[in-house]
Design a protein around this motif. Sequence first.
Motif, PDB file in Angstrom:
ATOM      1  N   LEU A  10       0.710  -1.187  -0.054  1.00 14.34           N
ATOM      2  CA  LEU A  10      -0.042   0.085  -0.053  1.00 14.34           C
ATOM      3  C   LEU A  10       1.038   1.250   0.107  1.00 14.34           C
ATOM      4  N   ASN A  11       0.373   2.234  -0.569  1.00 14.90           N
ATOM      5  CA  ASN A  11       0.986   3.711  -0.680  1.00 14.90           C
ATOM      6  C   ASN A  11       0.707   4.352   0.463  1.00 14.90           C
ATOM      7  N   GLN A  12       1.514   4.724   1.444  1.00 17.66           N
ATOM      8  CA  GLN A  12       1.274   5.388   2.685  1.00 17.66           C
ATOM      9  C   GLN A  12       0.690   6.871   2.667  1.00 17.66           C
ATOM     10  N   GLY A  34       1.284   0.441   4.440  1.00 20.11           N
ATOM     11  CA  GLY A  34       0.198   1.586   4.648  1.00 20.11           C
ATOM     12  C   GLY A  34       0.479   2.052   6.082  1.00 20.11           C
ATOM     13  N   ASP A  35      -0.600   2.423   6.667  1.00 17.44           N
ATOM     14  CA  ASP A  35      -0.483   2.893   8.041  1.00 17.44           C
ATOM     15  C   ASP A  35      -1.792   2.508   8.815  1.00 17.44           C
ATOM     16  N   LEU A  36      -1.756   3.077  10.073  1.00 21.50           N
ATOM     17  CA  LEU A  36      -2.767   2.604  11.004  1.00 21.50           C
ATOM     18  C   LEU A  36      -3.856   3.885  11.318  1.00 21.50           C
ATOM     19  N   SER A  37      -4.046   4.850  10.448  1.00 18.57           N
ATOM     20  CA  SER A  37      -4.575   5.983  10.489  1.00 18.57           C
ATOM     21  C   SER A  37      -6.126   5.686  10.866  1.00 18.57           C
ATOM     22  N   ALA A  44     -10.941   0.608   5.419  1.00 21.79           N
ATOM     23  CA  ALA A  44     -10.687  -1.230   5.176  1.00 21.79           C
ATOM     24  C   ALA A  44     -11.846  -1.815   5.846  1.00 21.79           C
ATOM     25  N   TYR A  45     -12.324  -1.343   6.959  1.00 18.22           N
ATOM     26  CA  TYR A  45     -13.604  -2.173   7.484  1.00 18.22           C
ATOM     27  C   TYR A  45     -14.874  -2.092   6.787  1.00 18.22           C
ATOM     28  N   GLU A  57       6.452  -6.040  12.849  1.00 17.69           N
ATOM     29  CA  GLU A  57       6.398  -6.472  11.494  1.00 17.69           C
ATOM     30  C   GLU A  57       5.617  -5.630  10.623  1.00 17.69           C
ATOM     31  N   GLU A  58       5.728  -5.789   9.230  1.00 16.81           N
ATOM     32  CA  GLU A  58       4.599  -5.139   8.252  1.00 16.81           C
ATOM     33  C   GLU A  58       3.478  -5.316   8.941  1.00 16.81           C
TER      34      GLU A  58
END
Length: 223
Positions: A10-12, A34-37, A44-45, A57-58
């Motif tokens: 994923l592109n961050q 990606g990130d966890l924003s 995503a959900y 890890e990734e």
Amino acid sequence: MGFFSPMIRLNQNEISFPNPQHYDGHEGIIAYGGDLSMERIWFAYENGIFPWFNPGEEILWWCPDPRFVIFPEDLKISKSMRKILNNNLFTFTENKDFAAVIKNCQEVSRKGQDGTWISKELIESFTKLHHYGLAKSIEVWQNNELVGGFYGLQIGKVFCGESMFAKVSNASKAGFIHFVETHKKELALIDCQSHTEHLESLGATMIPKREFLKILQENNERR
């Protein structure tokens, strides 16, 4: 029909995912990185994808096939659990202490698990989602002490369960049963993500990914 392809990074700087309707990924992994924003997690959900990875890890993003779910009308309550509920051994609240629930889910040890995937970044993003009314917690109390609970995201009429904890026997089961019985008229489905014997005993079952995604889309009020 879906096809297996190399995992997509994923592109961050861009919030997007491969379409899980047409992309099967590798063993249920749709993408990585990606990130966890808060914004990426919510997106995503809404598309049936969730993060699950080991600390350090990734970030891995999953949409497994089949999907482990429970239809509210299929909830199974054993005689022993019904007795526990009828004896009022526990009391239940919703969204009274989201912070304590997610922290306990992070810290309480589980059989067969080393560590947790619930990182500081995940806690921060889910807490923001909670403040927006998108993430909710269910608390289970005994003698005014928090002894169990779980949290997740509400996507329209689909509740996406994230994690649960119990400090005393049957606490999380009782909380889950209470939640389903209280909200069964307004819920189409509860997403349990991956198989556990704990939830299977309560009536959870496997359904094809395509069926899950169809139900999710049809019951998302924002679509």
